[in-house]
Structures are given as C-alpha cells and as structure tokens.
Design a protein around this motif. Structure first.
Motif, PDB file in Angstrom:
ATOM      1  N   THR A 133      41.035  41.391  35.542  1.00  0.00           N
ATOM      2  CA  THR A 133      42.072  40.449  35.135  1.00  0.00           C
ATOM      3  C   THR A 133      42.675  39.672  36.291  1.00  0.00           C
ATOM      4  O   THR A 133      43.374  38.685  36.074  1.00  0.00           O
ATOM      5  CB  THR A 133      43.205  41.194  34.413  1.00  0.00           C
ATOM      6  OG1 THR A 133      43.724  42.206  35.284  1.00  0.00           O
ATOM      7  CG2 THR A 133      42.704  41.842  33.138  1.00  0.00           C
ATOM      8  N   MET A 134      42.433  40.111  37.539  1.00  0.00           N
ATOM      9  CA  MET A 134      43.072  39.455  38.673  1.00  0.00           C
ATOM     10  C   MET A 134      42.103  38.517  39.369  1.00  0.00           C
ATOM     11  O   MET A 134      40.885  38.707  39.320  1.00  0.00           O
ATOM     12  CB  MET A 134      43.601  40.505  39.668  1.00  0.00           C
ATOM     13  CG  MET A 134      44.692  41.400  39.093  1.00  0.00           C
ATOM     14  SD  MET A 134      45.443  42.469  40.340  1.00  0.00           S
ATOM     15  CE  MET A 134      46.318  41.264  41.354  1.00  0.00           C
ATOM     16  N   ARG A 135      42.675  37.525  40.011  1.00  0.00           N
ATOM     17  CA  ARG A 135      41.886  36.601  40.816  1.00  0.00           C
ATOM     18  C   ARG A 135      42.695  36.219  42.058  1.00  0.00           C
ATOM     19  O   ARG A 135      43.889  36.507  42.145  1.00  0.00           O
ATOM     20  CB  ARG A 135      41.486  35.365  40.039  1.00  0.00           C
ATOM     21  CG  ARG A 135      42.647  34.487  39.613  1.00  0.00           C
ATOM     22  CD  ARG A 135      42.161  33.181  38.994  1.00  0.00           C
ATOM     23  NE  ARG A 135      41.337  33.403  37.823  1.00  0.00           N
ATOM     24  CZ  ARG A 135      40.782  32.418  37.102  1.00  0.00           C
ATOM     25  NH1 ARG A 135      40.968  31.146  37.467  1.00  0.00           N
ATOM     26  NH2 ARG A 135      40.062  32.677  36.049  1.00  0.00           N
ATOM     27  N   GLU A 136      42.044  35.586  43.013  1.00  0.00           N
ATOM     28  CA  GLU A 136      42.693  35.228  44.258  1.00  0.00           C
ATOM     29  C   GLU A 136      43.957  34.415  43.999  1.00  0.00           C
ATOM     30  O   GLU A 136      43.944  33.450  43.236  1.00  0.00           O
ATOM     31  CB  GLU A 136      41.730  34.425  45.142  1.00  0.00           C
ATOM     32  CG  GLU A 136      42.282  34.084  46.501  1.00  0.00           C
ATOM     33  CD  GLU A 136      41.255  33.426  47.400  1.00  0.00           C
ATOM     34  OE1 GLU A 136      41.587  33.125  48.562  1.00  0.00           O
ATOM     35  OE2 GLU A 136      40.112  33.211  46.940  1.00  0.00           O
ATOM     36  N   GLY A 137      45.047  34.827  44.629  1.00  0.00           N
ATOM     37  CA  GLY A 137      46.320  34.132  44.492  1.00  0.00           C
ATOM     38  C   GLY A 137      47.312  34.832  43.580  1.00  0.00           C
ATOM     39  O   GLY A 137      48.511  34.542  43.643  1.00  0.00           O
ATOM     40  N   ASP A 138      46.860  35.756  42.721  1.00  0.00           N
ATOM     41  CA  ASP A 138      47.784  36.473  41.836  1.00  0.00           C
ATOM     42  C   ASP A 138      48.703  37.370  42.659  1.00  0.00           C
ATOM     43  O   ASP A 138      48.240  38.142  43.504  1.00  0.00           O
ATOM     44  CB  ASP A 138      47.013  37.325  40.827  1.00  0.00           C
ATOM     45  CG  ASP A 138      46.289  36.482  39.792  1.00  0.00           C
ATOM     46  OD1 ASP A 138      46.569  35.272  39.728  1.00  0.00           O
ATOM     47  OD2 ASP A 138      45.446  37.031  39.066  1.00  0.00           O
ATOM     48  N   GLU A 139      49.990  37.288  42.405  1.00  0.00           N
ATOM     49  CA  GLU A 139      50.959  38.120  43.112  1.00  0.00           C
ATOM     50  C   GLU A 139      51.443  39.225  42.197  1.00  0.00           C
ATOM     51  O   GLU A 139      51.800  38.986  41.044  1.00  0.00           O
ATOM     52  CB  GLU A 139      52.117  37.275  43.630  1.00  0.00           C
ATOM     53  CG  GLU A 139      51.671  36.217  44.652  1.00  0.00           C
ATOM     54  CD  GLU A 139      52.836  35.619  45.422  1.00  0.00           C
ATOM     55  OE1 GLU A 139      53.988  35.985  45.126  1.00  0.00           O
ATOM     56  OE2 GLU A 139      52.582  34.792  46.317  1.00  0.00           O
ATOM     57  N   ALA A 140      51.442  40.449  42.715  1.00  0.00           N
ATOM     58  CA  ALA A 140      51.831  41.609  41.912  1.00  0.00           C
ATOM     59  C   ALA A 140      52.091  42.785  42.842  1.00  0.00           C
ATOM     60  O   ALA A 140      51.712  42.763  44.018  1.00  0.00           O
ATOM     61  CB  ALA A 140      50.737  41.959  40.902  1.00  0.00           C
TER      62      ALA A 140
END
Length: 914
Positions: free
Chosen positions: A382-389
């Motif tokens: 579900t994640m890709r480059e740039g996702d902040e978490a």
C-alpha cells in the motif's frame, strides 16, 4: 578480392564447426571420473556451466590448458580445475593464475590419498567442501600445502573425529579472538598475526580442516535477534554427518561451543556452498557461484514462516521480493530474501522469534510484523515513495534456553589445561613480535618519531618485517614523514598483512601530486591512501600514468582520458553475486567487473591521477573532490563513454536539503547513539538502505545527528529507533518522511521504552570472598563499598568475554562518571595473571580484579539467580544489600550501554533506601 572474402568465410565456417564439435566432445565424451560425478545429469550440468561461461560466450578462457586438454594434467586434476572454474567468482578466476589453483588441487589430492578417513568421504562432499579454496571474502593464498605439512604428523594416526578435534586445537594454538573490521584476512595472514575475529577464525579453521581432507564449511547467523552483532563458526562432516564447533575454540567433543545457548535464540543460521549443491536442508538461494543453505533447524526450534503478498485491492502479487528482517544495530536487517510464487506466497524456515517481513514490487512496498506465535503473515503493498507515516513496534526474540551439557568435569578440566598450554605456545610466538626497544632503534636510524614508529610496528604484529622493510627503503628528504602518514591511513589489519612493495608503490606515485594540495589531510586520506574499500590491496597506479600537469590545465583532456579508459570497461555482475572484493589491479587488467568492483576501481584510478576520491560512507557511492566540495560520479550507465564523461562533472550530484532530529533526554537515556538507538535509511531502488558510518564512526561527517541540523541528499527516508531491554526485546518506532531540496525537515527522535521498571531479580551474599591479586582473600562488599556495583565473572580468552570487555571499554568515561566500582573475577589465578588489559582501548579506572576460588561465587550466582548454566561471562548489577537488578550471562553485545541505562534508576533507588 572476392576470393579473399570466400577464403575468410571458409575459415570462419571451419572455426565455428570446430568449436561446435569440441563443445559436443566436452558434453558427451569427457570421462566422468575427471569430475568424480556418478550422476549423469549432474555431470552434464557441470560441463554445461563451464562451457556456457568460457566457450559459448565471449569470456576469456581461464587457461589454454583447460580448453585444450593439457597433457601435463592428470585426469583428476583436469576435472577438478574444470569444476572449480565453472563456479568460482570472477575475481578469483582473473585474479589468480591457473598454477595457483593447480597447487591447491594437488594438495587436496595428496591429503585424499594419505589421510586414512578419506575413503569415507563421498565424492560430492570432496568437490563442495574440500576442493574449493575460498571460504568467505578473504584474499586467497597457498595455505593448504603449508597447513597440510604442519598437521599431517598430528592427525594421520587418529580417527576422523579425533582428527577434527585435534585440528581445532592446532588452530587455537595459532589464533585467538580479537575484534576488527569486516575485511577478512587470508589464512596465512591470520596465522602470522595470531588473532582474528570470528569470521577470520572460522575461515582459518575451515582452511585447516580442508587441508587434511576433512569436509568443512563456515556457518553463521547474519544477525542475532537477542543482541547486536553476528557470529560465525564451522561445521565438519565426520563419520557420516555434520557437526559444529567453535573455530579456534576447541572443546572436548564435537557439537559443543560457547554459543550453545545463544544459537538456540537464532532466527536464521545458514551456509554458502561452492557450486550447485543438492542439499537435504532448505535451499534459500541458488546463484551461478554458490548455493545458500538454511541450517537453522540443526540449532534452534523453528517454524515454517509463510508470507502472502497482496496489492492494494487484495490481489495476490507474484514475483514480489520478500525480505525477512531481524532487528539488530538499530535497523531491520534482511537476513534472507525470497520471491513470491504464482500465488503470491514466499516461505522460509526461521527461529521462534518476532521479525519484520518487507515486500516490494515496482513502485509499491509494504511490511508487517511477524510474531513468533504466528505461522502466516500478509503484507499489503500500500505504500509508495513519499508516503509519510509512523509505526510503533515491539520485538520479542526467541526465548532463552539452557544448553545441553554433555561434558564431564574431568573432560572439561583436561581441555582447559590443554587450552592453557596452547595459549602459552601462542604467546611465545607473539613474544617474537617487534619490541619497543627495536622501534626506538629504527626510529633513531631513520630520524623519525619513536612513538609513532612504535605504534605502527606494534600494530603490525607478525607482519613487522614488511613494515620495517618499507620504512628502511624510503629515500631521504620528505619521504620518511610521508611514509608515516601513509601508514596512518590504513587500518591495523592492513598493517598486519600489507606488503612493503604495495606501500612503496603507492607512496612513490602519490608523492608526484603533493604540491597540488594545501590540505595535507585530504591528500593523505584520499590520494595517497592505498585502500578504497575492502578490496585486496594491490599495485595499480602504473596502469593509469598520465602527465597530471597537462590534465589539470585542461579539464577536457582529463575527461577524454577518463572516457577513453572507461569506454573499454564492461559491467558484469553474473559471476560475483556476493560482490566479493576484487583488487583494483585485477579489475583494471580485465576491463570488467561487477558494479561494486568498478566503483572501487574508479576511485583508485582517480587517485592515480592525483584527484582526491572516495566511496562516500553513508551512501556507498563514488565521489571526487573538486572546488572545495565532494561531487558524486556514477558508472551505472549503459553507455560507458557517457558514464566516463560524467565522472568529472557535477550534473549527477543530487540536490540537498537539511535534516534536524530533535531529541529530549529522558530518565534512562541522555544521548542516543547511531547504530545503537537509531539509524537513518534512504529509499533507493525499491528498498531502504542504511546510511553507514566511516572509519572514525561519524555519520554524514558528524559524530551524531541528534539535535543538529545536517545536510542530506533530498529524498525519501526511514528513521528507525529502538531501545533494547535486558531480556533482548526491543521497543521502537519506524518513521517515514521526505527531505526536500533547499528546505529543512525537523523530526522528533522518539525512542520508546524509557519507562521500564527496575526490579529485584534475586539476592546474593555480598560477604562472599574472592582472591585478590596480592594473594589475600577479600569480600565483594569490602571492595565495592556502599551503593550499586558491577560484578563480572570472566573467562579471559573466550570470545563472549572479549566482546563484553570491549563494550565496557567503549563506555569507560561514562562508567567513571557514574563513579561506582566494577569487580572483574577470573576463573582462576592463571587467567588473572595472563590477562592483558592493554588489548582493550581503555578499561575504567574503577575496575578491581581477582579470581573466583573454586568457582564459589559463580555457584552462588547460579543458585540465587537461577542461571541455566555455569558459563562465563556473567555480569550483574547489585547493591550493597545484595539485591540484583540486572543480570547477563553469555554472549551479549552493548553490555556497557545496557548497564549505563540503569544508572539513574539505581542511584534514585539507593537514595530512597537510605
């Protein structure tokens, strides 16, 4: 003209037919006994692999005598060499000539003929576990015939089991444990220096076992789960089965070692076997050079971990890469990688502890905690480059289990006595090393600083003759001082195995460029320095010998020269899947290599031109210094000419932003440490790669990133933080964030776990007595006085003790500030008398020493704290009332750090009790 064309076409056709006929001959008519392979399909596979590598491709042959059957070779030599060349790494095939391998092959067959147990060793085991020269990432040498001659008189009348034990005693007589950098020294270099880390001890021991015809392999856990660091040991095939032993750490029987208990907590134990190996154990990976085999189930309770990968809408994802990761050194380290099948599933046999599974495909990734109690886990991309978490986690390692004790007191006593004699033999050899008086005389003769000369001569150990020869060959004038500066650039391990010729080569070529550098440090570290990374040191500067003045005056000429050099280079990663270090000279001569070797070579070539260059320690990319700053270069380009032109431009240097990690000290942690409490990773090629530290321990040029604003490349990052508890568990956090060019990113450095309560684990008698160095009996309380103290029961030469004391030395200043005493008790008076504190950086001045008479204090601790065994070392933190608040037994990294986290709580509790 037409007749000439027809003639050349005829020759070309004939050559093609001859080649095809010869290949058919190789595949179908070469006698099978040349390769000792009874299975027809396996035999054809070996011939095919060799043919694909050297005949059906444009790759140069390893030797004319292997393509055209050399009559000087016996049938068995011919087959053995062909087998080795079919699977050896490219750097070995090109870096060593055929005669080198032939000498090793002949030594192997001599042992096979003369050793009484050889007839019991199957051909398959001989091929994979005796014949190969390489064990790890060491430089190769001719140790095999030398070891054989030394060991033959000691083992030729023994059984195979007795011989394996005897060889390990010989290894301990020659080598003992000492920590060092990750480069692995060759067996003969380890022999000369008499010390080695576990990877070198095991490489040395495997080489010794193979020398006398005992199948052997290096086995290791890439990362421990319950503590930081890793470990390597060996397995030997004896009388029909594999058995383990601590390398250079002899025990009375097989399947015994100080790591008996820690290895039961391992998440993965594996070995890499030369060639295509058919194993009864799980095969993790098969490469053109080796087979990676999972042997965890031989050591620890295991489960079959099943990971299913799905996309964002729930579909199974085939072909995704799944990394099985263990928390270690403040990062999740991938111990194994698998690829999902057509149903989106990947499996691995692992130990019974928590781990993280990380999956990626294309521009998507995901991860999941995989608890020990679960058999299956699902990762959703579900994640890709740039996702902040940000995600909090708790990791529980496999539970501690007692080791099986099957050695009698009599066996243990006899073995300890023999080990002591072996220590004496090794110390007698070490007494032949350079002395302070010799160093003073050499310094006076050469008009050099005696303290500096002694530092290098002492560090060189058994290689002192080469360092002395180098210093004595230098010319008058400025050369002597530059020679000392050169010695200062290389590591202690380099001083122990470098040759005088290599040092002289680099000194002479580098001194051409001294006038170009006002910054002496820059010149010494990045122009003169013969070492780039972990490659074997070699003489290569003569391979790129241009007139530097004309090049400097015209950047275009310099670019053209570099472009012309690299145009002929070819990237080929196929036959170096481990990225084993290859010497720069070999890469230069062959004009090809894997990307890692080419990058190392590029740095070497730039230094040959007098241009400061390095592999940047954080990102591991190539850099050169120009106009007051470091600029990146890249060889990762399909057009070598374009890549070469980019070397001396800054058009591929990434834009930068700034990062500020903000930390508020808590009651248990005042100053977080990189690779202990936190790491920073950059997203590259679909995964996060940890930014490394340099030889001085700095990260991005700073001693710490905490509460500082530092320049970093713009991009996507992962901050991993964690705090390891006394039981080995970890509480931590993953934070994903981005750094934008020209902007400052402020991020809290959150390290969970500071609320762990201080608990009483048991009570001891602080009036128990030990023997002090002056021969008088003294109680623990008399030495420690009022308040908390650290008590350690040690085994002077055992690897866990050495690790623990290095950890204590690393925080000596902090322990002195704490002000409480440390009491080190050895097993007996001999250990106390022979203990050399000088082997450690600096032990705290608050240390007192003695020995535990008859093991009485250890017995008390074992009963009071319910210790599973009587193994040393044992570290406890207790107070003057005998209340124990911390205990560690056996192998544990970061011990000093762990003790320091208790200090505030201990002092607060003591004040309350008062």
């Amino acid at each position: 003209m037409l007749r000439k064309i027809e003639f050349y076409l005829f020759l070309l056709t004939g050559l093609c037919l001859a080649t095809a006929t010869y290949c058919v001959y190789l595949l179908y008519t070469v006698p099978k006994d040349r390769l000792f392979i009874a299975d027809e399909s396996e035999y054809r596979q070996v011939i095919s692999d060799f043919s694909d590598r050297y005949i059906f491709s444009n790759r140069s042959s390893p030797s004319t005598g292997l393509v055209n059957n050399d009559s000087s070779l016996s049938i068995e030599e011919y087959g053995a060499l062909r087998f080795l060349y079919a699977y050896m790494p490219e750097g070995d095939a090109k870096g060593y000539d055929r005669d080198f391998f032939l000498q090793n092959v002949r030594a192997s067959f001599i042992a096979r003929r003369e050793m009484p147990w050889s007839k019991t060793v199957p051909d398959e085991l001989f091929r994979h576990f005796i014949l190969p020269v390489r064990v790890n990432n060491e430089a190769l040498d001719l140790s095999r015939p030398i070891f054989y001659e030394a060991l033959k008189p000691r083992v030729r009348r023994l059984s195979m089991r007795e011989a394996a034990l005897e060889v390990n005693h010989w290894c301990h007589e020659k080598v003992t444990y000492a920590p060092s950098d990750s480069r692995t020294s060759a067996p003969l270099a380890t022999l000369r220096s008499a010390i080695g880390r576990c990877g070198e001890e095991s490489t040395f021991a495997v080489a010794a076992m193979r020398a006398v015809g005992i199948p052997a392999r290096q086995v290791y856990t890439p990362r421990w789960a319950h503590t930081d660091d890793n470990h390597a040991w060996i397995e030997v095939w004896v009388d029909g089965d594999w058995h383990y032993m601590g390398a250079c750490e002899p025990e009375p029987t097989l399947d015994r070692g100080w790591f008996d208990a820690p290895v039961k907590r391992a998440m993965l134990v594996h070995t890499k076997v030369f060639g295509r190996y058919k194993s009864n154990d799980e095969v993790i990976a098969q490469t053109p050079c080796y087979t990676e085999v999972n042997v965890t189930g031989r050591y620890a309770p295991v489960k079959r971990a099943v990971v299913t990968v799905r996309d964002a809408v729930g579909n199974m994802v085939a072909g995704a890469t799944v990394d099985f990761e263990v928390y270690n050194y403040a990062e999740f380290f991938p111990v194994a990688a698998k690829t999902t099948n057509n149903t989106g599933v990947a499996t691995l046999t692992v130990g019974m502890g928590d781990m993280l599974v990380w999956a990626r495909k294309g521009d998507r990734f995901g991860f999941s905690l995989f608890p020990a109690a679960d058999e299956q886990a699902t990762v959703t991309l579900t994640m890709r480059e740039g996702d902040e978490a940000a995600f909090d986690f708790t990791i529980i390692p496999p539970v501690e289990q007692p080791a099986t004790v099957d050695v009698s007191d009599a066996q243990r006593k006899a073995n300890d006595a023999r080990r002591q004699k072996e220590d004496d033999i090794r110390r007698q050899y070490e007494s032949t090393f350079y002395t302070k008086a010799q160093a003073d005389r050499l310094a006076a003769k050469l008009a050099l600083d005696s303290g500096v000369v002694w530092r290098y001569m002492q560090a060189s150990r058994g290689n002192h003759a080469e360092i002395e020869r180098f210093l004595c060959r230098i010319l008058p004038g400025e050369q002597p001082q530059w020679a000392l500066k050169l010695l200062g650039t290389i590591s202690p391990k380099d001083l122990r195995d470098v040759s005088a010729d290599v040092l002289q080569h680099h000194l002479e070529y580098a001194l051409r460029y001294t006038k170009r550098y006002a910054d002496t440090t820059l010149f010494v570290r990045y122009v003169m320095n013969p070492r780039v990374a972990d490659e074997p040191l070699s003489m290569y500067r003569d391979l790129l010998d241009y007139n530097i003045d004309s090049l400097v005056s015209s950047p275009h000429v310099l670019r053209t020269a570099m472009a012309g050099f690299y145009t002929n280079f070819h990237r080929d990663d196929t036959y170096n899947p481990q990225s084993l270090p290859v010497s720069i000279r070999t890469t230069a001569q062959e004009r090809k290599g894997d990307m890692y070797s080419l990058t190392i070579a590029a740095v070497g070539f730039l230094r040959s031109l007098g241009i400061a260059a390095r592999i940047e320690p954080a990102t591991h990319r190539g850099q050169y210094f120009q106009d007051g700053r470091w600029l990146y270069f890249s060889l990762d380009n399909t057009d070598p000419y374009a890549a070469a032109l980019a070397i001396l431009t800054d058009n591929i240097s990434p834009p930068q932003g700034k990062l500020a990690l903000v930390f508020t000290p808590d009651e248990g942690l005042k100053t977080p440490r990189y690779e202990t409490h936190y790491t920073l990773s950059k997203y590259t090629g679909g995964r996060f790669a940890v930014l490394g530290t340099d030889e001085r321990g700095t990260i991005l040029g700073e001693t710490t990133l905490v509460n500082k604003t530092v320049a970093v490349d713009a991009g996507y990052y992962l901050l991993t933080t964690g705090r390891r508890m006394a039981d080995g568990s970890v509480v931590g956090r993953l934070a994903f964030f981005s750094v934008q060019a020209g902007k400052t990113t402020r991020l809290p450095l959150t390290i969970p776990g500071h609320n762990e309560r201080l608990q009483v684990l048991g009570n001891i008698d602080v009036e128990a007595q030990y023997m002090s160095p002056d021969g008088s009996k003294t109680s623990i309380l008399q030495t420690t006085g009022r308040g908390y103290f650290i008590l350690a029961l040690l085994d002077a030469q055992a690897e866990p003790t050495v690790h623990a004391l290095h950890d204590v030395a690393a925080v000596a200043d902090d322990l002195e500030k704490w002000g409480r005493p440390l009491l080190f008790l050895f097993a007996d008076d001999v250990q106390l008398a022979t203990f050399d504190a000088g082997e450690y950086k600096r032990l705290p001045s608050t240390v007192a020493m003695g020995y535990d008479v008859g093991g009485a204090i250890l017995s008390m601790l074992k009963t009071a704290l319910e210790l599973p065994t009587d193994a040393r070392p044992v570290f406890i933190v207790a107070d003057s009332f005998g209340r124990v608040v911390y205990v560690s037994q056996g192998y544990s990294i970061g011990l000093g750090e762990m003790v320091l986290t208790l200090n505030v709580k201990q002092d607060e509790r003591m004040k309350k009790d008062e």
